[in-house]
Design a protein around this motif. Structure first.
Motif, short mmCIF file in Angstrom:
data_model
loop_
_atom_site.label_atom_id
_atom_site.label_comp_id
_atom_site.label_asym_id
_atom_site.label_seq_id
_atom_site.Cartn_x
_atom_site.Cartn_y
_atom_site.Cartn_z
N LYS A 36 46.33 -7.27 50.81
CA LYS A 36 45.80 -8.48 49.95
C LYS A 36 47.01 -8.81 48.88
O LYS A 36 47.43 -9.90 48.76
CB LYS A 36 44.73 -8.03 49.12
CG LYS A 36 43.96 -9.17 48.31
CD LYS A 36 42.73 -8.79 47.67
CE LYS A 36 42.26 -9.82 46.82
NZ LYS A 36 41.15 -9.57 45.96
N THR B 236 44.52 0.41 52.20
CA THR B 236 45.24 -0.35 53.10
C THR B 236 44.76 -2.08 52.73
O THR B 236 45.63 -3.04 52.79
CB THR B 236 44.69 -0.16 54.63
OG1 THR B 236 44.99 1.04 54.80
CG2 THR B 236 45.48 -1.22 55.73
N ASP B 237 43.45 -2.15 52.59
CA ASP B 237 43.04 -3.45 52.38
C ASP B 237 43.61 -4.08 50.95
O ASP B 237 44.16 -5.42 50.75
CB ASP B 237 41.69 -3.64 52.10
CG ASP B 237 40.77 -3.15 53.34
OD1 ASP B 237 41.27 -3.39 54.39
OD2 ASP B 237 39.61 -2.96 53.19
N LYS B 238 43.83 -3.22 49.81
CA LYS B 238 44.39 -3.47 48.66
C LYS B 238 45.89 -4.13 48.93
O LYS B 238 46.29 -5.07 48.37
CB LYS B 238 44.23 -2.26 47.60
CG LYS B 238 44.74 -2.37 46.46
CD LYS B 238 44.63 -1.25 45.56
CE LYS B 238 45.95 -1.43 44.68
NZ LYS B 238 46.16 -0.10 43.99
N GLN C 196 41.31 3.08 54.01
CA GLN C 196 41.11 1.64 54.30
C GLN C 196 40.93 0.72 53.08
O GLN C 196 41.62 -0.08 53.08
CB GLN C 196 39.62 1.71 55.10
CG GLN C 196 39.38 0.18 55.61
CD GLN C 196 40.41 -0.35 56.62
OE1 GLN C 196 40.61 0.34 57.49
NE2 GLN C 196 41.00 -1.50 56.68
N GLU C 197 40.57 1.44 51.94
CA GLU C 197 40.48 0.67 50.80
C GLU C 197 41.88 0.66 50.18
O GLU C 197 42.38 -0.59 49.84
CB GLU C 197 39.81 1.64 49.71
CG GLU C 197 39.51 0.87 48.67
CD GLU C 197 38.33 1.71 47.58
OE1 GLU C 197 38.91 2.03 46.42
OE2 GLU C 197 37.45 2.16 48.02
N ARG D 103 48.50 3.31 57.36
CA ARG D 103 47.21 3.42 57.63
C ARG D 103 46.74 4.30 58.80
O ARG D 103 45.98 5.48 58.49
CB ARG D 103 46.30 2.20 57.66
CG ARG D 103 44.86 2.36 58.03
CD ARG D 103 44.14 1.00 58.46
NE ARG D 103 42.90 1.42 58.73
CZ ARG D 103 42.54 1.64 59.99
NH1 ARG D 103 43.29 2.10 61.10
NH2 ARG D 103 41.33 1.75 60.20
N ARG E 239 49.89 -1.00 57.89
CA ARG E 239 49.07 -0.46 58.93
C ARG E 239 49.43 0.77 59.63
O ARG E 239 48.73 1.46 59.99
CB ARG E 239 49.05 -1.72 60.14
CG ARG E 239 48.11 -2.95 59.52
CD ARG E 239 47.71 -4.01 60.70
NE ARG E 239 47.39 -5.28 60.01
CZ ARG E 239 48.20 -6.30 60.10
NH1 ARG E 239 49.20 -6.15 60.65
NH2 ARG E 239 47.76 -7.25 59.63
#
Length: 189
Positions: free
Chosen positions: A173, A168-170, A165-166, A136, A133
């Motif tokens: 996860k 970060t999400d990846k 954001q993509e 990010r 984060r």
């Protein structure tokens, strides 16, 4: 309007995010599950020759059977120091010396200790997520700076923010999946 096209260094962001995950995997490897592993000794440092030294630089680490780690210490004068470092490491393992070989029998984990270790794994994963984060936020700050310098259109700003954001999400996860795997491994009897 500036002639320079803003390019966010996504390769650098990816490299740093993957670094956070690699660091998490090293921390996970040091968590003791019911199985013996040479990696569990990686965080243990020995006061050798006036400096803190990893065990694998003082001897050969082997896993001859599922519940046993052995260390063949090269310098016989270091055996007691290696033993002491293991005893004080908090791994909960009692070393046994047999000549130049230090044997580490890995005891079965009880239910309470397993639950404790899953919580520790969870906190390691949380630290890794915080690192992601923070990366990010760094990426978003770069985008905002470019926007305020007027070298970035609204559409470009949106594109780069979605990109960050993509990523970060990846990576978040991936941390969750790694944690799930590790917790299952710890709880396995």
């Amino acid at each position: 309007m500036s002639n320079e096209e803003f390019m966010l260094d996504t390769d650098d962001l990816i490299r740093r995010m993957e670094g956070a995950i690699a660091s998490l995997r090293v921390e996970f490897a040091s968590l003791r599950t019911g199985r013996a592993s040479g990696a569990m000794l990686e965080p243990v440092m020995v006061d050798a020759y006036g400096q803190m030294t990893p065990i694998n630089q003082l001897g050969t680490v082997n896993v001859p059977e599922p519940r046993m780690v052995t260390i063949n210490v090269w310098d016989k004068g270091m055996i007691n120091k290696v033993e002491k470092a293991i005893r004080e490491s908090g791994l909960g393992i009692n070393p046994q010396t047999n000549g130049p070989i230090i044997m580490l029998p890995i005891p079965e984990l009880n239910e309470e200790r397993r639950r404790e270790l899953t919580k520790v794994a969870g906190s390691y994963a949380e630290h890794a997520k915080v690192a992601i984060r923070n990366l990010r936020r760094d990426g978003m700050d770069q985008i905002k700076k470019a926007k305020t310098k007027n070298s970035l259109s609204e559409d470009d700003q949106k594109f780069w923010e979605d990109e960050v954001q993509e990523l970060t999400d990846k990576h978040i996860k991936l941390i969750d999946q790694t944690l799930e795997t590790k917790q299952a491994e710890i709880m396995q009897v």
